[in-house]
Design a protein around this motif. Structure first.
Motif, short mmCIF file in Angstrom:
data_model
loop_
_atom_site.label_atom_id
_atom_site.label_comp_id
_atom_site.label_asym_id
_atom_site.label_seq_id
_atom_site.Cartn_x
_atom_site.Cartn_y
_atom_site.Cartn_z
N LEU A 1 -3.42 39.13 -32.98
CA LEU A 1 -3.02 37.80 -32.52
C LEU A 1 -1.71 37.34 -33.14
CD1 LEU A 1 -6.43 35.90 -32.57
CD2 LEU A 1 -5.29 37.01 -30.64
N ASP A 2 -1.14 38.13 -34.01
CA ASP A 2 0.11 37.78 -34.68
C ASP A 2 1.27 38.16 -33.77
OD1 ASP A 2 2.13 37.16 -36.42
OD2 ASP A 2 1.67 38.75 -37.85
N LYS A 3 1.70 37.22 -32.96
CA LYS A 3 2.76 37.46 -31.98
C LYS A 3 3.96 36.59 -32.30
CE LYS A 3 -0.02 39.95 -29.44
NZ LYS A 3 0.00 41.35 -29.54
N PRO A 4 5.16 37.12 -32.18
CA PRO A 4 6.34 36.30 -32.44
C PRO A 4 6.53 35.24 -31.35
CG PRO A 4 6.98 38.42 -31.55
CD PRO A 4 5.48 38.47 -31.78
N PHE A 5 6.99 34.08 -31.75
CA PHE A 5 7.29 33.04 -30.78
C PHE A 5 8.69 33.25 -30.25
CE2 PHE A 5 9.05 28.91 -29.60
CZ PHE A 5 8.16 28.57 -28.59
N THR A 6 8.79 33.47 -28.94
CA THR A 6 10.09 33.72 -28.33
C THR A 6 10.53 32.57 -27.43
OG1 THR A 6 9.12 34.84 -26.43
CG2 THR A 6 9.70 36.21 -28.34
N GLY A 7 9.62 31.63 -27.16
CA GLY A 7 9.96 30.53 -26.28
C GLY A 7 9.91 30.89 -24.81
N ARG A 8 9.42 32.07 -24.51
CA ARG A 8 9.28 32.49 -23.10
C ARG A 8 8.02 33.34 -22.97
NH1 ARG A 8 11.95 37.84 -22.95
NH2 ARG A 8 12.89 38.06 -24.99
N PRO A 9 7.47 33.47 -21.76
CA PRO A 9 6.25 34.25 -21.58
C PRO A 9 6.44 35.72 -21.95
CG PRO A 9 6.75 32.97 -19.63
CD PRO A 9 7.93 32.86 -20.54
N VAL A 10 5.39 36.33 -22.42
CA VAL A 10 5.40 37.75 -22.78
C VAL A 10 4.43 38.45 -21.84
CG1 VAL A 10 4.90 39.41 -24.60
CG2 VAL A 10 5.91 37.22 -25.18
N ALA A 11 4.83 39.58 -21.27
CA ALA A 11 3.97 40.33 -20.36
C ALA A 11 2.73 40.83 -21.10
CB ALA A 11 4.73 41.51 -19.76
N ILE A 12 1.58 40.71 -20.46
CA ILE A 12 0.33 41.18 -21.04
C ILE A 12 0.19 42.67 -20.74
CG2 ILE A 12 -2.18 40.99 -20.97
CD1 ILE A 12 -1.76 38.06 -20.17
N GLN A 13 -0.04 43.45 -21.76
CA GLN A 13 -0.20 44.89 -21.62
C GLN A 13 -1.67 45.23 -21.39
OE1 GLN A 13 2.46 46.91 -21.50
NE2 GLN A 13 3.67 45.05 -21.68
N PRO A 14 -1.97 46.23 -20.56
CA PRO A 14 -3.37 46.64 -20.36
C PRO A 14 -3.98 47.14 -21.66
CG PRO A 14 -1.89 47.81 -18.86
CD PRO A 14 -1.04 47.01 -19.78
N ARG A 15 -5.27 46.91 -21.81
CA ARG A 15 -5.98 47.40 -22.99
C ARG A 15 -6.09 48.91 -22.94
NH1 ARG A 15 -10.81 43.74 -24.79
NH2 ARG A 15 -9.88 41.73 -24.49
N LYS A 16 -6.19 49.51 -24.12
CA LYS A 16 -6.45 50.95 -24.17
C LYS A 16 -7.85 51.18 -23.62
CE LYS A 16 -3.53 51.83 -28.13
NZ LYS A 16 -3.49 52.25 -29.53
N GLY A 17 -8.01 52.25 -22.88
CA GLY A 17 -9.33 52.57 -22.32
C GLY A 17 -9.47 52.13 -20.88
N GLY A 18 -8.43 51.52 -20.32
CA GLY A 18 -8.47 51.17 -18.90
C GLY A 18 -8.99 49.80 -18.63
N GLN A 19 -9.40 49.60 -17.40
CA GLN A 19 -9.83 48.29 -16.95
C GLN A 19 -11.22 47.94 -17.48
OE1 GLN A 19 -9.63 48.32 -12.72
NE2 GLN A 19 -7.46 47.81 -12.71
N ARG A 20 -11.46 46.64 -17.52
CA ARG A 20 -12.75 46.14 -17.96
C ARG A 20 -13.17 45.07 -16.96
NH1 ARG A 20 -13.73 43.62 -23.92
NH2 ARG A 20 -15.86 43.03 -23.61
N ASN A 21 -14.29 45.26 -16.33
CA ASN A 21 -14.78 44.34 -15.31
C ASN A 21 -13.77 44.14 -14.17
OD1 ASN A 21 -17.12 43.96 -16.80
ND2 ASN A 21 -16.30 42.20 -17.87
N GLY A 22 -13.04 45.19 -13.84
CA GLY A 22 -12.10 45.12 -12.75
C GLY A 22 -10.78 44.46 -13.10
N ARG A 23 -10.64 44.00 -14.34
CA ARG A 23 -9.40 43.36 -14.77
C ARG A 23 -8.96 43.95 -16.09
NH1 ARG A 23 -10.80 37.07 -13.55
NH2 ARG A 23 -11.20 37.38 -11.36
N TYR A 24 -7.71 43.70 -16.45
CA TYR A 24 -7.21 44.15 -17.75
C TYR A 24 -7.54 43.15 -18.80
CZ TYR A 24 -4.66 47.91 -15.57
OH TYR A 24 -4.31 49.04 -14.91
#
Length: 60
Positions: free
Chosen positions: A37-60
């Motif tokens: 959860l330690d993410k830098p604040f950039t002031g703009r949205p950050v793309a969400i990366q898929p989890r390792k292991g593939g999809q979960r419940n049809g979503r990332y």
């Protein structure tokens, strides 16, 4: 459409797993015990990366 006629939003919040944990001094410094959860604040949205292991419940 009036605001009171719009549907209420439903949020999805995944369970936080106890992995990649900071030591207490570092956790206090960055504001979270979870390194994931330690993410830098950039002031703009950050793309969400898929989890390792593939999809979960049809979503990332």
């Amino acid at each position: 459409m009036e605001i009171n006629q719009k549907p209420i939003a439903m949020a999805y919040v995944p369970w936080q797993t106890w992995q990649n944990i900071y030591e207490p001094p570092k956790a206090l410094m960055v504001g979270t015990i979870f390194a994931d959860l330690d993410k830098p604040f950039t002031g703009r949205p950050v793309a969400i990366q898929p989890r390792k292991g593939g999809q979960r419940n049809g979503r990332y």
